[in-house]
Scaffold this active site. Structure first.
Site, PDB file in Angstrom:
ATOM      1  N   TRP A  21       0.329   8.394   1.414  1.00  0.00           N
ATOM      2  CA  TRP A  21      -0.111   9.499   2.616  1.00  0.00           C
ATOM      3  C   TRP A  21       1.194   9.904   3.200  1.00  0.00           C
ATOM      4  CZ3 TRP A  21      -1.626  10.264   7.870  1.00  0.00           C
ATOM      5  CH2 TRP A  21      -2.109  11.378   8.456  1.00  0.00           C
ATOM      6  N   GLN A  27       7.886  13.257   2.127  1.00  0.00           N
ATOM      7  CA  GLN A  27       8.616  13.092   3.025  1.00  0.00           C
ATOM      8  C   GLN A  27       9.773  12.169   2.674  1.00  0.00           C
ATOM      9  OE1 GLN A  27       6.994  10.271   5.902  1.00  0.00           O
ATOM     10  NE2 GLN A  27       8.875  10.192   7.568  1.00  0.00           N
ATOM     11  N   TYR A  54      -3.080  14.291  -1.520  1.00  0.00           N
ATOM     12  CA  TYR A  54      -1.759  13.891  -0.840  1.00  0.00           C
ATOM     13  C   TYR A  54      -0.361  14.523  -1.687  1.00  0.00           C
ATOM     14  CZ  TYR A  54      -4.038   9.783   0.932  1.00  0.00           C
ATOM     15  OH  TYR A  54      -5.107   9.124   1.897  1.00  0.00           O
ATOM     16  N   GLN A 180     -13.246   3.967   3.370  1.00  0.00           N
ATOM     17  CA  GLN A 180     -11.998   4.076   3.681  1.00  0.00           C
ATOM     18  C   GLN A 180     -12.059   4.543   5.316  1.00  0.00           C
ATOM     19  OE1 GLN A 180      -7.643   5.365   2.286  1.00  0.00           O
ATOM     20  NE2 GLN A 180      -8.692   4.105   0.910  1.00  0.00           N
ATOM     21  N   ALA A 213      -1.588   3.616  13.638  1.00  0.00           N
ATOM     22  CA  ALA A 213      -1.788   4.778  14.042  1.00  0.00           C
ATOM     23  C   ALA A 213      -0.673   5.771  14.080  1.00  0.00           C
ATOM     24  CB  ALA A 213      -2.466   4.777  15.745  1.00  0.00           C
ATOM     25  N   GLY A 286       1.622   1.996   5.511  1.00  0.00           N
ATOM     26  CA  GLY A 286       2.312   3.008   5.195  1.00  0.00           C
ATOM     27  C   GLY A 286       3.662   2.862   5.891  1.00  0.00           C
ATOM     28  N   GLU A 295       9.132  -5.397   7.269  1.00  0.00           N
ATOM     29  CA  GLU A 295       8.677  -5.981   8.556  1.00  0.00           C
ATOM     30  C   GLU A 295       7.075  -6.098   8.509  1.00  0.00           C
ATOM     31  OE1 GLU A 295       9.170  -3.592  12.091  1.00  0.00           O
ATOM     32  OE2 GLU A 295       9.031  -5.490  13.261  1.00  0.00           O
TER      33      GLU A 295
HETATM   34  P1  NDP Z   1       0.217   3.692   9.348  1.00  0.00           P
HETATM   35  O1  NDP Z   1      -0.562   4.124  10.656  1.00  0.00           O
HETATM   36  O2  NDP Z   1       0.741   2.294   9.254  1.00  0.00           O
HETATM   37  O3  NDP Z   1       1.563   4.680   9.585  1.00  0.00           O
HETATM   38  C1  NDP Z   1       2.754   4.623   8.765  1.00  0.00           C
HETATM   39  C2  NDP Z   1       3.905   5.404   9.228  1.00  0.00           C
HETATM   40  O4  NDP Z   1       4.473   4.658  10.447  1.00  0.00           O
HETATM   41  C3  NDP Z   1       4.951   5.232   8.492  1.00  0.00           C
HETATM   42  O5  NDP Z   1       5.076   6.110   7.106  1.00  0.00           O
HETATM   43  C4  NDP Z   1       6.227   5.063   9.239  1.00  0.00           C
HETATM   44  O6  NDP Z   1       6.351   6.978   9.746  1.00  0.00           O
HETATM   45  C5  NDP Z   1       5.802   4.623  10.546  1.00  0.00           C
HETATM   46  N1  NDP Z   1       6.033   3.198  10.458  1.00  0.00           N
HETATM   47  C6  NDP Z   1       5.345   2.141   9.798  1.00  0.00           C
HETATM   48  N2  NDP Z   1       5.817   1.074   9.829  1.00  0.00           N
HETATM   49  C7  NDP Z   1       6.765   0.940  10.660  1.00  0.00           C
HETATM   50  C8  NDP Z   1       7.646   0.156  11.636  1.00  0.00           C
HETATM   51  N3  NDP Z   1       7.779  -1.170  11.139  1.00  0.00           N
HETATM   52  N4  NDP Z   1       8.412   0.667  12.551  1.00  0.00           N
HETATM   53  C9  NDP Z   1       8.553   1.909  12.657  1.00  0.00           C
HETATM   54  N5  NDP Z   1       7.725   2.589  12.209  1.00  0.00           N
HETATM   55  C10 NDP Z   1       6.939   2.424  11.181  1.00  0.00           C
HETATM   56  O7  NDP Z   1      -0.376   3.955   8.196  1.00  0.00           O
HETATM   57  P2  NDP Z   1      -0.784   5.445   7.487  1.00  0.00           P
HETATM   58  O8  NDP Z   1      -1.114   6.519   8.467  1.00  0.00           O
HETATM   59  O9  NDP Z   1       0.495   5.782   6.651  1.00  0.00           O
HETATM   60  O10 NDP Z   1      -1.933   5.266   6.515  1.00  0.00           O
HETATM   61  C11 NDP Z   1      -1.584   4.022   5.438  1.00  0.00           C
HETATM   62  C12 NDP Z   1      -2.316   4.670   4.222  1.00  0.00           C
HETATM   63  O11 NDP Z   1      -3.778   4.879   4.547  1.00  0.00           O
HETATM   64  C13 NDP Z   1      -1.880   6.021   3.796  1.00  0.00           C
HETATM   65  O12 NDP Z   1      -0.805   5.980   2.983  1.00  0.00           O
HETATM   66  C14 NDP Z   1      -3.047   6.392   2.821  1.00  0.00           C
HETATM   67  O13 NDP Z   1      -2.952   5.518   1.672  1.00  0.00           O
HETATM   68  C15 NDP Z   1      -4.455   6.029   3.909  1.00  0.00           C
HETATM   69  N6  NDP Z   1      -4.761   7.009   4.417  1.00  0.00           N
HETATM   70  C16 NDP Z   1      -6.163   7.259   4.282  1.00  0.00           C
HETATM   71  C17 NDP Z   1      -6.896   8.411   4.906  1.00  0.00           C
HETATM   72  C18 NDP Z   1      -8.187   8.825   4.458  1.00  0.00           C
HETATM   73  O14 NDP Z   1      -8.547   9.698   4.936  1.00  0.00           O
HETATM   74  N7  NDP Z   1      -8.745   8.134   3.558  1.00  0.00           N
HETATM   75  C19 NDP Z   1      -6.243   8.958   5.917  1.00  0.00           C
HETATM   76  C20 NDP Z   1      -4.687   8.583   6.122  1.00  0.00           C
HETATM   77  C21 NDP Z   1      -4.330   7.506   5.598  1.00  0.00           C
HETATM   78  P3  NDP Z   1       7.703   7.265  10.031  1.00  0.00           P
HETATM   79  O15 NDP Z   1       8.982   6.489   9.493  1.00  0.00           O
HETATM   80  O16 NDP Z   1       7.886   8.719   9.440  1.00  0.00           O
HETATM   81  O17 NDP Z   1       7.517   7.597  11.433  1.00  0.00           O
END
Ligand code: NDP
Length: 327
Positions: A21, A27, A54, A180, A213, A286, A295
């Site tokens: 996502w 991105q 997505y 989910q 989050a 993500g 990490e």
């Molecule tokens: P997270 O809450 O883990 O957010 C991920 C984002 O946080 C990354 O893309 C990055 O963004 C930042 N990040 C992750 N790890 C680190 C780190 N170690 N240090 C600093 N920044 C970090 O998960 P998502 O919100 O991406 O959700 C995970 C998956 O869940 C999605 O890909 C999707 O498959 C699913 N999903 C499903 C939904 C639904 O309605 N069913 C809704 C949302 C997600 P950045 O670098 O841009 O700051």
């Protein structure tokens, strides 16, 4: 990597999985998506999460190209799609959980992902405009056609999931297996209380989303100078308005202090906290960069550090432990 049963099904899913996502087809560059999927797969991740919505289908196209290029044996990974929001089309027939869109979304996802079947197919949200019977029959038929193996829901209430099961039981159809939901230190009610009544019976696995989050639980928004992070994206201002509020950031600051005392990073604490809950079948990670995924995958090493005392201290900071009904 450890593997957990997806609810009552016999399917073994890696406790950390990987989703696309915001990132894939949007991105990040496609070569970064490839590096991320390869790193995940090589670490034992066996589930890749996707959805028609997505990047309006582009995320599935990118993932499909990577799956094809990698040539991983089809029996070594699980791939999902989700139907409801559509893949960008604005017409009334291009979204929802009606039979027409469910069939078309599935067929389109198969083409974009370049696979013969989807392991998991989720109803991305409930659809008030479609009778539940129609959706359950559609999912059952897709299973009979060999186009999907398991179906489930995303962000449905326990009652809505039960209604689907009742219909399935009435007509001898295959009911939903997994849900989910969002689950992280800031959002707990559905997973910790609401679904309690349906985990065992009729059975429910959970593939939880946004464990960090959207990055807030890494602590980086306490002093984030970077422009390219998710919550600085203008099209996501609705999300940053919700998340970057003083009440949340104060809690994150305290959590960051506590993580430092424990000698672990904030992403490790937040992800290990999700894994600690045995109702969670898999935590979908993500990442926009390989360093992040590298990490996050190591969070597994810290789960044992979350003793009852540590969990209690976290609850004291969060002040959001859901109350269980007493009747
Ligand atoms: P997270 O809450 O883990 O957010 C991920 C984002 O946080 C990354 O893309 C990055 O963004 C930042 N990040 C992750 N790890 C680190 C780190 N170690 N240090 C600093 N920044 C970090 O998960 P998502 O919100 O991406 O959700 C995970 C998956 O869940 C999605 O890909 C999707 O498959 C699913 N999903 C499903 C939904 C639904 O309605 N069913 C809704 C949302 C997600 P950045 O670098 O841009 O700051």
């Amino acid at each position: 990597m450890k593997y957990r049963r997806l609810g009552k099904s016999g399917l073994q899913v890696s406790e950390l999985s990987f989703g696309s996502w915001i990132t894939f087809g949007n991105q990040i560059e496609d070569n970064t998506s490839e590096d991320l999927m390869k790193m995940a797969y090589d670490s034992g991740v066996n589930f890749f999460d996707n959805a028609e919505a997505y990047a309006d289908g582009a995320s599935e196209k990118v993932m499909g190209e990577i799956l094809k290029k990698m040539g991983w044996a089809r029996d070594t990974y699980i791939v999902s799609s989700k139907v409801f929001f559509g893949a960008g089309g604005k017409l009334p027939t291009q979204k929802g959980l009606n039979r027409k869109h469910v069939y078309e979304a599935c067929n389109d996802a198969l083409k974009r992902l370049q696979v013969d079947y989807l392991d998991l197919f989720f109803c991305h949200r409930p659809d008030k405009q479609t009778p539940i019977e129609e959706t359950v029959w559609s999912m059952h038929t897709l299973i009979q056609q060999g186009k999907i193996l398991y179906w489930g829901t995303s962000e449905w209430s326990a009652q809505e999931i039960m209604e689907a099961h009742m219909v399935a039981r009435q007509y001898n159809l295959i009911g939903p297996v997994m849900e989910q939901p969002q689950y992280n230190m800031l959002v707990r009610d559905k997973v910790e209380v609401e679904y309690n009544q349906i985990y065992k019976n009729p059975g429910l696995g959970t593939t939880i989303w946004s464990p960090l989050a959207s990055g807030v639980l890494t602590g980086k928004y306490l002093n984030n100078q970077e422009d390219k992070t998710r919550l600085k994206r203008t099209e996501l201002s609705w999300l940053s308005d919700k998340l970057l509020v003083s009440e949340t950031l104060e809690k994150v600051e305290q959590l960051a202090g506590f993580a430092a005392e424990m000698g672990i990073s904030m992403p490790h604490l937040a992800i290990a906290w999700c894994l600690k809950n045995e109702r969670v079948s898999t935590v979908i990670l993500g990442a926009s960069k390989t360093e992040q995924l590298k990490e996050n995958l190591r969070a597994i090493e810290h789960v044992d550090k979350l003793t009852p005392e540590v969990m209690q201290k976290i609850d004291e900071i969060l002040q959001n432990k859901p109350k269980h009904p007493t009747f």
